[in-house]
Design an enzyme around this catalytic site. Structure first.
Site, PDB file in Angstrom:
ATOM      1  N   GLY A  24       0.828  -1.214   0.000  1.00 47.10           N
ATOM      2  CA  GLY A  24       0.000   0.000   0.000  1.00 47.10           C
ATOM      3  C   GLY A  24       0.862   1.262   0.000  1.00 47.10           C
ATOM      4  O   GLY A  24       0.495   2.275  -0.590  1.00 47.10           O
ATOM      5  N   GLU A  54      10.616  -4.506   0.654  1.00 52.74           N
ATOM      6  CA  GLU A  54      10.095  -5.204   1.837  1.00 52.74           C
ATOM      7  C   GLU A  54      10.240  -6.720   1.670  1.00 52.74           C
ATOM      8  O   GLU A  54      10.615  -7.423   2.611  1.00 52.74           O
ATOM      9  CB  GLU A  54       8.623  -4.837   2.058  1.00 52.74           C
ATOM     10  CG  GLU A  54       8.448  -3.419   2.563  1.00 52.74           C
ATOM     11  CD  GLU A  54       6.990  -2.959   2.602  1.00 52.74           C
ATOM     12  OE1 GLU A  54       6.711  -2.027   3.347  1.00 52.74           O
ATOM     13  OE2 GLU A  54       6.158  -3.527   1.882  1.00 52.74           O
TER      14      GLU A  54
HETATM   15  C1  5RP Z   1       4.171  -0.520   2.485  1.00 48.50           C
HETATM   16  C2  5RP Z   1       3.455  -1.590   3.185  1.00 48.50           C
HETATM   17  C3  5RP Z   1       2.891  -1.273   4.525  1.00 48.50           C
HETATM   18  O1  5RP Z   1       3.395  -2.175   5.445  1.00 48.50           O
HETATM   19  C4  5RP Z   1       1.413  -1.380   4.463  1.00 48.50           C
HETATM   20  O2  5RP Z   1       0.952  -0.496   3.464  1.00 48.50           O
HETATM   21  C5  5RP Z   1       0.751  -1.041   5.803  1.00 48.50           C
HETATM   22  O3  5RP Z   1       0.912   0.296   6.081  1.00 48.50           O
HETATM   23  P1  5RP Z   1       0.211   0.970   7.340  1.00 48.50           P
HETATM   24  O4  5RP Z   1       0.929   0.450   8.541  1.00 48.50           O
HETATM   25  O5  5RP Z   1       0.432   2.451   7.123  1.00 48.50           O
HETATM   26  O6  5RP Z   1      -1.242   0.603   7.300  1.00 48.50           O
HETATM   27  O7  5RP Z   1       3.313  -2.692   2.737  1.00 48.50           O
HETATM   28  O8  5RP Z   1       4.590  -0.927   1.209  1.00 48.50           O
END
Ligand code: 5RP
Length: 241
Positions: free
Chosen positions: A99, A106
């Site tokens: 997201g 990651e």
């Molecule tokens: C980023 C990610 C994040 O871990 C994921 O979007 C969750 O984010 P948040 O803790 O702001 O909800 O995968 O690439």
């Protein structure tokens, strides 16, 4: 209790797993950022030394500003643990990530880690993955052809839905830290994540999908009624918490 407080609870519990001398991967997103802040406080208090590999430029800047010792994955290719967030997590610790657009680094960092610990608030727990549009990182060259193949192979894997090129507020394509684009795939429920992931890997322009399957060892989920721990491994995590 606010969502922010739930994230903080999960992050604080993950910090209890960190011991001085560890090589740590640092995730990306708002939940991971809370963990990095807490880690920064612990480092600042003194007598606690960790070396960290960030999963994004944003996390690198945050950790640097907090005085956390940083390394690269090339200098430190084996990590003891990575703590990261997720957009969705099921009971088998299968995840949707990306997201925040950092899914490739990651996943590389997670794969280099002995343990992947996911921290999240309870809104991220789902019975079936797919409510959150699946991010897929693609090379910019030929993105329309790549998208067409993603549509076709995802359909063979039982997944249909709008596939949108992620754009910025200004309407230009969102560019990842690796210079790539993201396709956000609104498939709805993904009946067989493993089959979909295998299918996506067959598309030449696809760099990586946001499906993290068989990577997470522990989920720490913060909720108003307390923290729940989901363990996937034979590791003794729960005894440490
Ligand atoms: C980023 C990610 C994040 O871990 C994921 O979007 C969750 O984010 P948040 O803790 O702001 O909800 O995968 O690439």
């Amino acid at each position: 209790m606010s969502t922010e407080d739930c994230k903080r609870q999960a992050a604080a519990q993950a910090l209890e797993l960190v011991t001085s001398g560890m090589r740590l991967g640092l995730g990306t997103g708002s939940t991971a950022a809370i963990f990095v802040d807490l880690l920064g406080e612990k480092v600042k208090a003194g007598g606690f030394d960790v070396v960290c590999v960030p999963t994004s430029e944003a996390t690198r800047r945050q950790a640097e500003a907090l005085g956390i010792r940083l390394s690269t994955l090339d200098e430190t290719p084996y990590l003891d643990m990575t703590v990261d967030g997720a957009d969705e997590m099921d009971e088998a610790l299968r995840l949707i990530k990306g997201g925040g657009g950092a899914l490739l680094r990651e996943k590389i960092v997670a794969a280099a880690s002995a343990r992947l610990v996911i921290i999240a608030d309870s809104s991220k727990l789902v019975d079936t993955l797919g409510r959150f549009p699946l991010p897929v990182e693609v090379v910019p060259f030929g993105v329309t052809a790549t998208r067409n193949l993603v549509i076709s192979l995802a359909s063979d894997a039982g997944c249909l839905g709008e596939i949108a090129l992620r754009v910025t507020k200004e309407g230009t394509p969102f560019v990842t830290d690796n210079g790539n684009f993201i396709l956000d795939c609104a498939f709805g429920e993904i009946p067989d994540p493993e089959t979909l992931d295998d299918a996506l890997k067959l598309v030449p322009g696809v760099v990586e999908s946001g499906l993290f399957l068989g990577l997470a060892d522990l989920g720490i989920v913060g909720a108003p009624e307390g923290v729940t721990v989901i363990s996937n491994a034979e590791l003794d995590f729960e005894e440490e918490l």
